[in-house]
Design a protein around this motif. Structure first.
Motif, mmCIF file in Angstrom:
data_model
loop_
_atom_site.group_PDB
_atom_site.id
_atom_site.type_symbol
_atom_site.label_atom_id
_atom_site.label_comp_id
_atom_site.label_asym_id
_atom_site.label_seq_id
_atom_site.Cartn_x
_atom_site.Cartn_y
_atom_site.Cartn_z
ATOM 1 N N THR A 1 0.842 -1.190 0.000
ATOM 2 C CA THR A 1 0.000 0.000 0.000
ATOM 3 C C THR A 1 0.878 1.241 0.000
ATOM 4 O O THR A 1 2.036 1.198 0.443
ATOM 5 C CB THR A 1 -0.905 0.020 1.240
ATOM 6 O OG1 THR A 1 -0.083 0.011 2.418
ATOM 7 C CG2 THR A 1 -1.836 -1.187 1.250
ATOM 8 N N ARG B 1 -3.679 -0.955 -8.861
ATOM 9 C CA ARG B 1 -4.676 -0.444 -7.908
ATOM 10 C C ARG B 1 -3.991 0.319 -6.777
ATOM 11 O O ARG B 1 -4.449 1.404 -6.375
ATOM 12 C CB ARG B 1 -5.503 -1.602 -7.342
ATOM 13 C CG ARG B 1 -6.472 -2.224 -8.345
ATOM 14 C CD ARG B 1 -7.493 -3.107 -7.644
ATOM 15 N NE ARG B 1 -6.858 -4.246 -6.975
ATOM 16 C CZ ARG B 1 -6.675 -5.429 -7.544
ATOM 17 N NH1 ARG B 1 -7.040 -5.626 -8.808
ATOM 18 N NH2 ARG B 1 -6.117 -6.423 -6.880
ATOM 19 N N ASN B 2 -2.912 -0.226 -6.254
ATOM 20 C CA ASN B 2 -2.213 0.446 -5.158
ATOM 21 C C ASN B 2 -1.570 1.744 -5.612
ATOM 22 O O ASN B 2 -1.573 2.747 -4.884
ATOM 23 C CB ASN B 2 -1.160 -0.487 -4.558
ATOM 24 C CG ASN B 2 -1.773 -1.572 -3.696
ATOM 25 O OD1 ASN B 2 -2.812 -1.378 -3.078
ATOM 26 N ND2 ASN B 2 -1.130 -2.732 -3.663
ATOM 27 N N ALA C 1 -4.153 4.401 -5.934
ATOM 28 C CA ALA C 1 -4.684 4.802 -4.631
ATOM 29 C C ALA C 1 -3.818 5.848 -3.959
ATOM 30 O O ALA C 1 -4.297 6.625 -3.138
ATOM 31 C CB ALA C 1 -4.811 3.580 -3.714
ATOM 32 N N GLY C 2 -2.528 5.872 -4.321
ATOM 33 C CA GLY C 2 -1.648 6.808 -3.629
ATOM 34 C C GLY C 2 -0.670 7.535 -4.499
ATOM 35 O O GLY C 2 0.214 8.204 -3.999
#
Length: 277
Positions: A76, A195-196, A199-200
């Motif tokens: 993440t 996706r990770n 997300a950031g």
């Protein structure tokens, strides 16, 4: 060159506190750690394959897939710390000191590593690395290249990977399709990485202050393409003014992937720099 190196023949993995990390290793001699950029489908091999097959004649090359890329574990954004992973990697493999070569995001990691752990670096080499602060010439917001990079994560298609290869290069050349397909295959294989990332974003850790950059004691080689549409070359102009023992090579007709577009020259520069500094 007699060695027939492939991604498969050099593939290894290691369990670190940061997770399972994949890397490619080959060669003999002084250790060189190669750190890829942040683009969709990026891996150590895709960023540095043309360099590894030459540099292994003089050095032991470790091309690392950082957590969140390639065949390494997903991570993440809040847990992603590539400097920590690089240190764990060196400790696990018993590498007391190594040269670091970093492209773009990998260059930022190498610079932060030089600030935080200078005793573990013999040489610092970056291509297309960024620098903080006001920009005189480059874009104030996301560059054309960064926008296409982000699009590649959102739209994992062969068309978006072709766009990526085009914007990263001054001239995509005859290997355009192969490089686009290589990126897409890696991206589709690990959708969790995309996706990770989305997300950031790139989410770099705190960038070193100018005072800390000026305290880097490691011999430093900065390489940048004059035609870089991802990270403007003024970033390396700033870095070369701050890092005391540094020099800058600015390549005309060269985009963000200097190590790919000008592989032979880049390999000569690296070998001479490591051997003579």
């Amino acid at each position: 060159m007699t060695l027939q190196l492939t991604q498969e023949s050099t593939s290894r993995s290691v369990k670190l506190p940061s997770g399972n990390v994949h890397y490619n290793v080959a060669g003999n001699g002084h250790p060189v750690i190669l750190l890829h950029g942040s683009g969709p489908g990026a891996t150590g091999w895709s960023n540095f394959g043309p360099n590894i097959v030459e540099l292994v004649e003089q050095f032991t090359c470790y091309a690392v897939d950082m957590p969140g890329w390639g065949d390494s574990d997903p991570v993440t954004p809040e847990d992603r710390d590539h400097v920590r992973t690089a240190l764990e990697f060196m400790d696990e493999l018993g590498l007391g000191k190594a040269a670091f070569i970093g492209n773009s995001m990998g260059g930022a990691t190498a610079i932060r590593f030089a600030v935080e752990h200078p005793e573990r670096l013999s040489h610092l080499i970056t291509m297309g690395a960024g620098a903080t602060g006001a920009k005189l010439f480059g874009a104030g917001g996301p560059t054309e290249g960064i926008k296409i990079l982000q699009k590649g994560y959102r739209e994992p298609t062969i068309e978006s990977m072709r766009e990526l290869v085009d914007v990263m290069s001054y001239d995509s050349g005859e290997l355009r399709e192969e490089r686009a397909r290589q990126r897409l295959d890696s991206l589709v294989k690990h959708p969790e990485h995309a996706r990770n990332f989305l997300a950031g974003g790139r989410n770099p850790r705190d960038w070193p202050s100018e005072d800390r950059l000026a305290g880097i004691p490691v011999p430093t080689l900065l390489v940048h393409g004059r035609d870089d549409r991802v990270v403007h070359y003024e970033n390396s102009l700033k870095l070369v003014t701050l890092i005391p023992d540094s020099r800058l090579v600015l390549l005309n007709r060269c985009g963000h992937w200097a190590q790919v577009e000008h592989a032979e020259e880049f390999n000569r520069l690296v070998a001479d720099f490591i051997n003579n500094n």
